[in-house]
Structures are given as C-alpha cells and as structure tokens.
Scaffold this active site. Structure first.
Site, short mmCIF file in Angstrom:
data_model
loop_
_atom_site.label_atom_id
_atom_site.label_comp_id
_atom_site.label_asym_id
_atom_site.label_seq_id
_atom_site.Cartn_x
_atom_site.Cartn_y
_atom_site.Cartn_z
N HIS A 50 1.16 -1.28 -0.18
CA HIS A 50 -0.37 0.13 0.22
C HIS A 50 0.75 1.12 -0.21
O HIS A 50 0.63 2.00 0.79
CB HIS A 50 -1.27 -0.17 1.67
CG HIS A 50 -1.82 -0.92 1.40
ND1 HIS A 50 -3.30 -0.81 1.05
CD2 HIS A 50 -1.83 -2.55 1.43
CE1 HIS A 50 -3.85 -2.22 0.91
NE2 HIS A 50 -3.46 -2.62 1.10
N TYR A 107 4.02 -4.62 10.25
CA TYR A 107 3.91 -3.61 10.03
C TYR A 107 4.65 -3.14 10.41
O TYR A 107 5.20 -1.83 10.14
CB TYR A 107 2.56 -3.01 9.95
CG TYR A 107 1.03 -3.39 9.50
CD1 TYR A 107 1.09 -3.92 8.35
CD2 TYR A 107 -0.13 -2.70 9.20
CE1 TYR A 107 0.70 -4.53 7.75
CE2 TYR A 107 -1.22 -3.36 8.35
CZ TYR A 107 -1.03 -4.47 7.82
OH TYR A 107 -1.99 -4.96 7.05
C1 HEM Z 1 0.09 -11.49 6.49
C2 HEM Z 1 -0.60 -10.91 5.43
C3 HEM Z 1 -0.27 -9.65 5.53
C4 HEM Z 1 0.93 -8.79 4.79
C5 HEM Z 1 2.37 -9.65 4.98
C6 HEM Z 1 1.19 -7.56 5.19
C7 HEM Z 1 1.54 -6.87 4.35
C8 HEM Z 1 1.66 -5.06 4.79
C9 HEM Z 1 2.39 -4.20 4.85
C10 HEM Z 1 4.15 -4.13 4.81
C11 HEM Z 1 1.68 -3.15 5.08
C12 HEM Z 1 2.36 -1.57 5.06
C13 HEM Z 1 2.26 -1.08 6.79
C14 HEM Z 1 3.81 0.07 6.88
O1 HEM Z 1 4.64 0.01 6.85
O2 HEM Z 1 2.69 0.42 8.23
C15 HEM Z 1 0.50 -3.46 4.66
C16 HEM Z 1 -0.02 -2.12 4.77
C17 HEM Z 1 -1.84 -2.68 4.41
N1 HEM Z 1 -2.35 -3.93 4.55
FE1 HEM Z 1 -1.38 -5.37 4.60
N2 HEM Z 1 -0.86 -7.57 4.68
C18 HEM Z 1 -1.21 -8.48 5.71
C19 HEM Z 1 -2.88 -8.58 6.06
C20 HEM Z 1 -3.34 -7.58 5.53
C21 HEM Z 1 -4.55 -7.96 4.75
C22 HEM Z 1 -5.75 -8.76 6.14
C23 HEM Z 1 -5.50 -6.49 4.70
C24 HEM Z 1 -6.87 -6.79 5.07
C25 HEM Z 1 -7.52 -5.28 5.67
C26 HEM Z 1 -4.76 -5.68 4.42
C27 HEM Z 1 -4.43 -4.31 4.61
C28 HEM Z 1 -3.74 -2.90 4.37
C29 HEM Z 1 -3.67 -1.81 4.17
C30 HEM Z 1 -5.61 -1.42 3.81
C31 HEM Z 1 -2.28 -1.54 4.31
C32 HEM Z 1 -2.35 0.21 4.70
C33 HEM Z 1 -2.11 0.93 5.91
C34 HEM Z 1 -1.86 2.24 5.88
O3 HEM Z 1 -2.18 2.83 4.51
O4 HEM Z 1 -0.47 2.81 6.10
N3 HEM Z 1 -3.65 -5.81 5.06
N4 HEM Z 1 0.38 -4.52 4.96
#
Ligand code: HEM
Length: 300
Positions: free
Chosen positions: A30, A289
């Site tokens: 994202h 995260y």
């Molecule tokens: C094991 C599974 C997952 C991995 C490896 C993953 C990985 C990541 C990573 C690395 C980030 C960036 C975090 C940061 O630097 O602040 C992120 C952000 C995000 N993830 Fe995931 N995620 C996973 C599961 C999910 C799930 C289940 C959702 C469902 C809602 C999701 C929705 C999001 C969203 C919306 C963001 C953006 C947050 C923002 O606006 O800063 N992720 N994810």
C-alpha cells in the site's frame, strides 16, 4: 497470542522487495496513498455491545488514508485491483485505534506463514506447475482469488465498500462478548460513467478524482456473529442472513497536504471494549507492519 518471528517478518519484507523493487521511505505494501481529515459520529447503536469510547455517542476526530495495495508507489491506478481505506480514530483520552480495510471481504490464507510462502514463491518467478501446486496446498485461497478475478476495474475511492476482513470481539459493561465484522458503505454510488471514462485515461486518476469529490462519507456497519461463525479465520465469510447494524458515520473532509506519514495503521491496537480473537493473520500484521515501518524509516 500467536505472533510471527522477526526472521519471518524480515523474509516477508525481502520477498516483497524482490518482487516490487526497493522504494526508499515507502510502505512495503500500500505504498501509494493520500491522507484526509475526518470526523466519525457514532449513533449509539454499538453501546449495547461495547464500551469502546469512540463508538458511544460523541463524535471523534479521525485521519483517513486511501491507498493502492501495491508495494510500488508508481503503480498505475487501474492495474491493481485491491485498494485500501485506513482510519485512525482519536479517542477522548488521547489514545488512538485503527480500522484498516480493503476492497475485498476475505483474505487469501488462514495463516501468515502460508501468505509469506506465496510471496516468496512469487519472488522466485514461479512456473505454472509451481502455482498449481501452491493452490492445491492452500485451497482456502480460492474464495479471495475468485473475488479478485471477478472484480470490475476500480472506479473511485469514494464509491467503494471497504472491509477490515477480521472478526473482532465487542465487550459490553457486563463483560459480555459479541463477535462482529465491520464494513464501510459509501454514501455516494453515482457518477459511474464519468468515473469509468476517467479510469481509462490517467495513471493517477484516483487521488485527483477523490479530491474533486470531497467532502465524502461512509456508513460503518457491524454484522453480529453467531455460534459457529469463524472468528479466527480471515478466509471465512459469515452466512449472509446474519443481523447487520449501522453504528455511525464517517465524514471525510479536507486533504492533508503534509501528513504525518509515520502512522502505522496497526489493526491490533484496540481500546477497552474491543478484543482481538486468536486470528493468526490479524496478530501477524502487528509484527509485519512494524518490520515495514522500521525499513521505511531507515531508508527515507
Ligand atoms: C500476512 C498478511 C499481510 C501482509 C504480509 C501485509 C503486509 C503489509 C505491509 C508491509 C504494509 C505496510 C505497513 C506500513 O509500513 O505501515 C501493509 C499495509 C496495509 N495492509 Fe497489509 N498485510 C497483510 C494482511 C492484510 C490484510 C488481511 C488486510 C485487510 C484489511 C490488509 C490491509 C492493508 C492496508 C489497507 C494497508 C495500508 C495501511 C496504510 O494506509 O498505511 N493487510 N500490509
């Protein structure tokens, strides 16, 4: 509570970087996004089920980030099907809590280990046989892949539904626990044709289009889980006949021009009155995260 090792979190970050390249200062997923000021006004309906301060009667301030799911901050808007809407609620006692949602209602795997295995495989540029083996090993990913495959081209941040996916427990004054799943429903569902035309043209149309639509709004609903509904499996849906209640409204106003990009929208940070079930993907997101935040802070 089950969490993943630092080593596995680092493996996940390395695999993402091998797939999408290194983008200093950016989230490892994202990566492309924009921030907005908002106010959440609860309507009192959740008070029967939870003591959470932001879900009672009084409006609370919030910060919203809309995003594209890709780890590439230069991704063309129309090319990736999943988008995000993250909300940071500011509680009256000065603390914060988060609802971090995407445009699909279920996740690909029951465990973080399985998902990280998938991204490791993707980084190794798999052949068709490897992919078939992977899908046979994790049949639970079928539901999410089917939804993503049939997703229409994304039209607008302001007209989409967003799902935090995981179940949470609401806990009321008597200590009674109620499993719930949230959903954001947009106020605005019109202007489809104009938006489809926009989608065909610009690579970065979503943010520009959203800025023209402001102010926009979303209703927050909860679905009440019943006995036997999975609370610890991000790939599982609940039966459609479950009771759904509207618990408040989010009004999104001005764009934040110079946002605090250090926010980590960690969905496991919940206030008194809300608890996290034992869903391993939900808990792993705390560690993943944090690992992403460490990298994006260091290479800024
Ligand atoms: C094991 C599974 C997952 C991995 C490896 C993953 C990985 C990541 C990573 C690395 C980030 C960036 C975090 C940061 O630097 O602040 C992120 C952000 C995000 N993830 Fe995931 N995620 C996973 C599961 C999910 C799930 C289940 C959702 C469902 C809602 C999701 C929705 C999001 C969203 C919306 C963001 C953006 C947050 C923002 O606006 O800063 N992720 N994810």
């Amino acid at each position: 509570m089950r969490k993943i090792s630092d080593e596995l979190a680092e493996t996940a970050m390395d695999s993402i970087e091998r797939i999408a390249g290194k983008h200093p200062g950016c989230r490892r997923a994202h990566a492309k996004g924009s921030y907005y000021e908002a106010v959440f006004t609860p309507n009192g309906q959740a008070a029967l089920y939870t003591t959470a301060a932001h879900l009672q009667q009084e409006p609370v301030k919030a910060v919203v980030r809309f995003s594209d799911s890709s780890p590439n901050p230069n991704m063309i808007d129309g090319l990736s099907p999943v988008k995000g809407m993250s909300v940071q609620f500011h509680l009256p006692d000065g603390s914060t809590t988060y609802l971090t949602s995407v445009t699909v209602p279920v996740f690909l795997t029951k465990t973080p280990e399985a998902f990280i295995e998938m991204i490791r495989l993707a980084a190794d540029k798999p052949g068709p046989r490897d992919l078939v083996k992977m899908f046979l090993k994790y049949p639970e990913s079928k539901a999410a892949f089917r939804i993503i495959k049939h997703t229409k081209p994304f039209i607008s941040y302001s007209t989409s539904r967003y799902y935090p996916i995981h179940a949470f427990y609401f806990v009321n004054e008597k200590g009674e626990k109620q499993p719930v799943k949230y959903e954001w429903t947009p106020d605005d569902t019109f202007q489809l044709k104009a938006k489809q035309e926009a989608a065909m043209h610009a690579a970065d149309y979503l943010e520009a289009e959203l800025d023209e639509q402001l102010p926009i709004g979303f209703d927050l609903t909860i679905t009440l889980g019943e006995e036997g509904d999975a609370v610890d499996d991000s790939t599982a849906s609940w039966p459609p006949e479950r009771k759904t209640i509207s618990i408040g409204h989010l009004d999104i106003g001005a764009k934040i021009q110079q946002p605090n990009d250090h926010i980590v929208f960690d969905p496991t940070i919940v206030p008194e009155g809300i608890e996290c079930p034992n869903d391993p993907v939900l808990h792993a997101r705390h560690d993943l995260y944090a690992a992403s935040f460490k990298r994006r802070s260091q290479d800024m």
